[in-house]
Design an enzyme around this catalytic site. Sequence first.
Site, mmCIF file in Angstrom:
data_model
loop_
_atom_site.group_PDB
_atom_site.id
_atom_site.type_symbol
_atom_site.label_atom_id
_atom_site.label_comp_id
_atom_site.label_asym_id
_atom_site.label_seq_id
_atom_site.Cartn_x
_atom_site.Cartn_y
_atom_site.Cartn_z
ATOM 1 C CB THR A 311 8.134 35.559 56.595
ATOM 2 O OG1 THR A 311 6.815 35.394 57.119
ATOM 3 C CG2 THR A 311 9.139 35.103 57.654
ATOM 4 C CG PHE A 313 12.992 33.409 55.395
ATOM 5 C CD1 PHE A 313 11.844 33.941 54.828
ATOM 6 C CD2 PHE A 313 12.880 32.217 56.092
ATOM 7 C CE1 PHE A 313 10.608 33.310 54.962
ATOM 8 C CE2 PHE A 313 11.656 31.574 56.234
ATOM 9 C CZ PHE A 313 10.518 32.132 55.663
HETATM 10 O O1 LIG Z 1 6.222 26.925 59.534
HETATM 11 C C1 LIG Z 1 6.705 27.296 58.461
HETATM 12 O O2 LIG Z 1 6.214 26.995 57.366
HETATM 13 C C2 LIG Z 1 7.875 28.128 58.476
HETATM 14 O O3 LIG Z 1 8.583 28.170 57.511
HETATM 15 C C3 LIG Z 1 8.133 28.978 59.679
HETATM 16 C C4 LIG Z 1 7.509 30.368 59.601
HETATM 17 C C5 LIG Z 1 8.043 31.268 60.753
HETATM 18 O O4 LIG Z 1 8.819 30.832 61.592
HETATM 19 O O5 LIG Z 1 7.655 32.444 60.757
HETATM 20 C C6 LIG Z 1 7.900 31.006 58.338
HETATM 21 C C7 LIG Z 1 7.078 31.826 57.666
HETATM 22 C C8 LIG Z 1 5.734 32.140 58.161
HETATM 23 O O6 LIG Z 1 5.862 33.389 58.795
HETATM 24 C C9 LIG Z 1 5.245 31.164 59.161
HETATM 25 C C10 LIG Z 1 6.065 30.309 59.747
#
Ligand SMILES: O=C(O)C(=O)C[C@]1(C(=O)O)C=C[C@@H](O)C=C1
Length: 433
Positions: A311, A313
């Site tokens: 992911t 950020f």
């Molecule tokens: O729910 C979480 O733990 C988050 O940090 C959010 C979140 C997102 O929004 O994509 C962050 C990383 C992962 O992809 C899954 C969920």
Amino acid sequence: MQSVAPSSTIGFKSIIRTTTPSYTATHRLALPKINIIQCLASPLDAANAHLSAAAPSVANGFTSGGIGKSRADWQSSCAILASKVESQQQNTDKSSGADKITVVNGVNGHSSLDLVPVNKLPKPLTIADLSPAPSHGSTLRVAYQGVPGAYSEAAAGKAYPNCDAIPCDQFEVAFQAVELWIADRAVLPVENSLGGSIHRNYDLLLRHRLHIVGEVQLPVHHCLLALPGVRKEYLNRVISHPQALAQCELTLTKLGLNVTREAVDDTAGAAEFVAANDLRDTAAIASARAAELYGLNILADGIQDDSSNVTRFVMLAREPIIPRTDIPFKTSIVFAHDKGTSVLFKVLSAFAFRNISLTKIESRPHRNRPIRLVGDENVGTAKHFEYLFYVDFEASMGDVRAQNALAEVQEFTSFLRVLGSYPMDMTPWSPSR
Ligand SMILES: O=C(O)C(=O)C[C@]1(C(=O)O)C=C[C@@H](O)C=C1
């Protein structure tokens, strides 16, 4: 990195009321998170409303004032933008000053003071209350969406290793926390290698006046979590963040689970919910850290559909950073065009001609003008959807090629805003395990 209750670290301490944590004493943490009501209830809310109202003119400042021809132009655009925002905030702060002192001290200053016990009398504000920035010696406070154990918290820790991570119940609140000086940065997910874009954050990037100052890419390793003693056969429901459910879609089916899938606000929040409600028929998809924090067992480890699950950020701040050219930089922009998608090729050719690689392109509905009508009485009317285009490209705004490309893009577009120019995450590749 420490997770902290926002109220324990900020200036204007008592402005932030905190919720009672919903999980029980068996869970080791008792960390309240900020919610939108708390942000809106703040006397600084007026400042935020003011900032939002200023949005179009600030965006135009970039558009018409020019993503100039030089690096200096760009930097001064940023400086003008920053000073506008700051002065608006100061004005609003001044106008609400009296109320603020009342609220800061938790005492109604307008009622009969002589009835207040001496130890409850308002305390004078100190320099520390007025100097929340980390440059004044405090730890960087980083807002993220979710509860402790969320991947966003881990991303905040990767981006700012010794920060105080401040949980927020919505993305919107994380933006507001920075705008209202409750936090110094926000760290928000924008895209995942399997699940795709987190559209909400693209929309919020445009609606708010923050700058992208960095990015981190976090390998995401999901686990299936349940209460101790619960086996896979007992499950009839799996809950998690929609992105996490999407990232584990195939594996959940392969595990042969006969379950419904339900979306909740964040992965760690799902784990907390299972634990707090003693749910023996429900599992959560979340991190191993969430299992530890909320006292759950790991029923299956590494359940993402691809081991290279990452992911991305972005880090957001009130001020832009000075773009450098000695390390790899990325720039994020958003633009719109009166003729929509038909001229997209021309706009993007400004980058192609200069050998600037695009790393991401995303389109979102143009909510101010969602439909464009084309045609005449004889042939009828075509209804084209209008879009905003978000583009990331591999160059710094300090690079003359990027400045020239944007000068050209500006000629083709009706709206253009630089969301930020920031160092690329170049950490060595390590899959999520
Ligand atoms: O729910 C979480 O733990 C988050 O940090 C959010 C979140 C997102 O929004 O994509 C962050 C990383 C992962 O992809 C899954 C969920």
